[in-house]
Design a protein around this motif. Structure first.
Motif, PDB file in Angstrom:
ATOM      1  N   ASN A  96       0.793  -1.227   0.000  1.00 32.25           N
ATOM      2  CA  ASN A  96       0.000   0.000   0.000  1.00 32.25           C
ATOM      3  C   ASN A  96       0.826   1.278   0.000  1.00 32.25           C
ATOM      4  O   ASN A  96       0.368   2.299  -0.512  1.00 32.25           O
ATOM      5  CB  ASN A  96      -0.944   0.016   1.210  1.00 32.25           C
ATOM      6  N   TYR A  97       2.051   1.224   0.545  1.00 31.97           N
ATOM      7  CA  TYR A  97       2.766   2.474   0.806  1.00 31.97           C
ATOM      8  C   TYR A  97       4.136   2.569   0.141  1.00 31.97           C
ATOM      9  O   TYR A  97       4.938   3.420   0.516  1.00 31.97           O
ATOM     10  CB  TYR A  97       2.895   2.689   2.317  1.00 31.97           C
ATOM     11  N   THR A  98       4.410   1.696  -0.820  1.00 33.98           N
ATOM     12  CA  THR A  98       5.614   1.868  -1.634  1.00 33.98           C
ATOM     13  C   THR A  98       5.217   1.833  -3.103  1.00 33.98           C
ATOM     14  O   THR A  98       4.159   1.308  -3.464  1.00 33.98           O
ATOM     15  CB  THR A  98       6.663   0.764  -1.380  1.00 33.98           C
ATOM     16  N   LYS A  99       6.073   2.371  -3.947  1.00 33.35           N
ATOM     17  CA  LYS A  99       5.805   2.372  -5.388  1.00 33.35           C
ATOM     18  C   LYS A  99       6.105   1.017  -6.012  1.00 33.35           C
ATOM     19  O   LYS A  99       5.415   0.582  -6.928  1.00 33.35           O
ATOM     20  CB  LYS A  99       6.653   3.445  -6.073  1.00 33.35           C
ATOM     21  N   SER A 100       7.134   0.345  -5.514  1.00 33.26           N
ATOM     22  CA  SER A 100       7.574  -0.904  -6.129  1.00 33.26           C
ATOM     23  C   SER A 100       6.841  -2.127  -5.600  1.00 33.26           C
ATOM     24  O   SER A 100       6.879  -3.193  -6.209  1.00 33.26           O
ATOM     25  CB  SER A 100       9.077  -1.090  -5.908  1.00 33.26           C
ATOM     26  N   GLY A 109     -10.678  -0.400   2.746  1.00 30.22           N
ATOM     27  CA  GLY A 109     -11.261  -0.794   1.469  1.00 30.22           C
ATOM     28  C   GLY A 109     -10.699  -2.060   0.870  1.00 30.22           C
ATOM     29  O   GLY A 109      -9.618  -2.529   1.209  1.00 30.22           O
ATOM     30  N   LYS A 110     -11.464  -2.604  -0.092  1.00 25.95           N
ATOM     31  CA  LYS A 110     -11.082  -3.832  -0.775  1.00 25.95           C
ATOM     32  C   LYS A 110      -9.791  -3.664  -1.563  1.00 25.95           C
ATOM     33  O   LYS A 110      -8.984  -4.591  -1.681  1.00 25.95           O
ATOM     34  CB  LYS A 110     -12.234  -4.227  -1.705  1.00 25.95           C
ATOM     35  N   GLU A 111      -9.583  -2.464  -2.100  1.00 20.91           N
ATOM     36  CA  GLU A 111      -8.412  -2.242  -2.944  1.00 20.91           C
ATOM     37  C   GLU A 111      -7.107  -2.233  -2.157  1.00 20.91           C
ATOM     38  O   GLU A 111      -6.022  -2.323  -2.735  1.00 20.91           O
ATOM     39  CB  GLU A 111      -8.544  -0.929  -3.716  1.00 20.91           C
ATOM     40  N   SER A 112      -7.181  -2.159  -0.831  1.00 18.37           N
ATOM     41  CA  SER A 112      -5.962  -2.177  -0.015  1.00 18.37           C
ATOM     42  C   SER A 112      -5.449  -3.601   0.195  1.00 18.37           C
ATOM     43  O   SER A 112      -4.328  -3.789   0.660  1.00 18.37           O
ATOM     44  CB  SER A 112      -6.217  -1.525   1.345  1.00 18.37           C
ATOM     45  N   ASN A 113      -6.266  -4.613  -0.131  1.00 14.76           N
ATOM     46  CA  ASN A 113      -5.826  -6.001  -0.017  1.00 14.76           C
ATOM     47  C   ASN A 113      -4.887  -6.351  -1.160  1.00 14.76           C
ATOM     48  O   ASN A 113      -4.876  -5.687  -2.204  1.00 14.76           O
ATOM     49  CB  ASN A 113      -7.029  -6.945  -0.045  1.00 14.76           C
ATOM     50  N   PHE A 114      -4.140  -7.413  -0.965  1.00 13.01           N
ATOM     51  CA  PHE A 114      -3.288  -7.891  -2.062  1.00 13.01           C
ATOM     52  C   PHE A 114      -4.144  -8.235  -3.279  1.00 13.01           C
ATOM     53  O   PHE A 114      -5.223  -8.818  -3.133  1.00 13.01           O
ATOM     54  CB  PHE A 114      -2.528  -9.152  -1.653  1.00 13.01           C
ATOM     55  N   PRO A 115      -3.664  -7.907  -4.481  1.00 13.03           N
ATOM     56  CA  PRO A 115      -4.347  -8.405  -5.672  1.00 13.03           C
ATOM     57  C   PRO A 115      -4.235  -9.923  -5.738  1.00 13.03           C
ATOM     58  O   PRO A 115      -3.213 -10.495  -5.354  1.00 13.03           O
ATOM     59  CB  PRO A 115      -3.590  -7.740  -6.828  1.00 13.03           C
ATOM     60  N   SER A 116      -5.296 -10.570  -6.186  1.00 10.71           N
ATOM     61  CA  SER A 116      -5.272 -12.024  -6.298  1.00 10.71           C
ATOM     62  C   SER A 116      -4.315 -12.449  -7.402  1.00 10.71           C
ATOM     63  O   SER A 116      -3.899 -11.642  -8.238  1.00 10.71           O
ATOM     64  CB  SER A 116      -6.676 -12.561  -6.601  1.00 10.71           C
ATOM     65  N   ARG A 117      -3.970 -13.727  -7.397  1.00 11.08           N
ATOM     66  CA  ARG A 117      -3.083 -14.247  -8.442  1.00 11.08           C
ATOM     67  C   ARG A 117      -3.711 -14.037  -9.824  1.00 11.08           C
ATOM     68  O   ARG A 117      -3.019 -13.711 -10.794  1.00 11.08           O
ATOM     69  CB  ARG A 117      -2.837 -15.734  -8.206  1.00 11.08           C
ATOM     70  N   LYS A 118      -5.025 -14.203  -9.916  1.00 12.47           N
ATOM     71  CA  LYS A 118      -5.717 -13.994 -11.186  1.00 12.47           C
ATOM     72  C   LYS A 118      -5.587 -12.548 -11.650  1.00 12.47           C
ATOM     73  O   LYS A 118      -5.337 -12.269 -12.824  1.00 12.47           O
ATOM     74  CB  LYS A 118      -7.192 -14.367 -11.039  1.00 12.47           C
ATOM     75  N   TRP A 132       2.343  -2.756  -9.474  1.00 14.01           N
ATOM     76  CA  TRP A 132       3.079  -1.790  -8.670  1.00 14.01           C
ATOM     77  C   TRP A 132       2.415  -1.605  -7.309  1.00 14.01           C
ATOM     78  O   TRP A 132       1.261  -1.960  -7.113  1.00 14.01           O
ATOM     79  CB  TRP A 132       3.127  -0.435  -9.390  1.00 14.01           C
ATOM     80  N   GLY A 133       3.161  -0.987  -6.387  1.00 15.48           N
ATOM     81  CA  GLY A 133       2.578  -0.629  -5.103  1.00 15.48           C
ATOM     82  C   GLY A 133       1.570   0.487  -5.279  1.00 15.48           C
ATOM     83  O   GLY A 133       1.611   1.258  -6.251  1.00 15.48           O
ATOM     84  N   ARG A 134       0.659   0.594  -4.328  1.00 14.21           N
ATOM     85  CA  ARG A 134      -0.406   1.595  -4.458  1.00 14.21           C
ATOM     86  C   ARG A 134       0.124   3.014  -4.315  1.00 14.21           C
ATOM     87  O   ARG A 134      -0.522   3.954  -4.783  1.00 14.21           O
ATOM     88  CB  ARG A 134      -1.502   1.333  -3.420  1.00 14.21           C
ATOM     89  N   ALA A 135       1.290   3.174  -3.709  1.00 14.32           N
ATOM     90  CA  ALA A 135       1.891   4.506  -3.645  1.00 14.32           C
ATOM     91  C   ALA A 135       2.339   4.972  -5.020  1.00 14.32           C
ATOM     92  O   ALA A 135       2.611   6.154  -5.216  1.00 14.32           O
ATOM     93  CB  ALA A 135       3.078   4.513  -2.684  1.00 14.32           C
TER      94      ALA A 135
END
Length: 317
Positions: free
Chosen positions: A110-114, A267-276, A287-290
């Motif tokens: 959530n808090y890094t770019k990479s 929110g849902k978007e703060s969770n890890f993206p699924s493998r799919k 990328w990271g959310r930042a």
């Protein structure tokens, strides 16, 4: 004034060390851990963070440890009740460890770019340390189980304690490595996030640091306590356990109640993206959310937007 007769201390068949344990203190901590357990279950539902069952499990084991301790005090000759609370109280902090690893992995996302630290992606970062925590857990279970129970020789008990202490040492080694990676994340977060966006995640990061420090205090205490076996002066004074073990773990649990990760990473978007979802955009473009607003090339920007659109739910590991 201590009672003139105390079954846990004076019964010749008692499984307790040579002291009279406090029933009132056991009731108090049973209630306190029950309260933080209820709070964690409620918060995980409110914030819809399924991974928070891990910290709730720690609170549950601590609660059960003191419930069994109460029963054991009242039935001091029963090996099963004594072994139950003894094993649970030794192992419950490992759940807090696992939760800390999972929380920091999500913070990296959530808090890094990479979305990575030292080249390890956020979802692998948490998974790796949870796996290491399981290794330490298994070693400690074997040791604690071997050191508890009746009709065991001093040699067998000491062997079990040494195995348990080896597992505790492994746990502390992993914590030290993780702490170093957390500091690296801290630096990257300060670099990647605007100053105005840092206070809330920094607060959560300081809770992570505090939880690691409290677990370390508890580990040092247990290593000192069992370095001389079960029948040491420390074991005969339950105040040490309440201060350096149970109170330390209670504070760690309460800190995550006060600064719950679900309230910081909303929110849902703060969770890890699924493998799919990661496969849909290509793993090299997750990328990271930042970095949502910082990748300037069309390819990177489009990849992040596509991920945001397809992401349906996050992993709970």
């Amino acid at each position: 004034m201590a009672p003139s007769y105390c079954a846990a201390r004076d019964d010749p068949d008692s499984k307790w060390p040579n002291f009279c344990p406090s029933t009132a203190a056991a009731y108090l901590y049973c209630i306190l851990f029950a309260l933080t357990l209820i709070a964690h279950i409620t918060q995980s539902i409110i914030y819809r963070k399924g991974y928070s069952w891990v910290v709730a499990m720690s609170a549950l084991w601590q609660f059960l440890a003191y419930a069994f301790r109460i029963v054991s005090i009242k039935n001091p000759t029963k090996t099963s009740w004594y072994s139950a609370w003894f094993i649970l109280i030794l192992l419950a902090p490992l759940w807090i460890n696992a939760y800390v690893y999972m929380v920091l992995g999500r913070m990296v996302y959530n808090y890094t770019k990479s979305a990575k630290i030292l080249g390890v992606k956020a979802w692998r970062f948490g998974l790796t340390f949870v796996g290491l925590d399981i290794v330490a857990f298994i070693v400690q279970v074997i040791g604690a189980a071997s050191a508890s129970g009746s009709n065991k020789s001093h040699t067998a008990i000491m062997r079990g304690l040494h195995v348990y202490m080896g597992g505790v040492g492994l746990q502390q080694l992993f914590i030290i490595i993780f702490f170093g990676l957390a500091i690296l994340f801290h630096r990257e977060m300060n670099r990647d996030l605007p100053k105005a966006s840092r206070p809330r995640p920094l607060t959560l990061l300081y809770v992570v640091y505090s939880a690691l420090a409290l677990v370390t205090v508890r580990i040092i205490f247990r290593l000192v306590e069992y370095s001389g076996g079960l029948d040491t002066g420390i074991s005969a004074h339950e105040a040490y356990q309440y201060v350096f073990d149970s109170t330390a773990m209670l504070i760690a649990l309460a800190l995550f109640n006060v600064v719950h990760p679900g309230r910081i990473m909303l929110g849902k978007e703060s969770n890890f993206p699924s493998r799919k979802d990661r496969k849909a955009v290509g793993k090299d473009h997750v990328w990271g959310r930042a970095g949502q607003n910082s990748h300037t090339t069309d390819e990177n920007s489009q990849s992040w937007v596509n991920l945001d659109r397809v992401q349906s739910k996050g992993s709970n590991v």
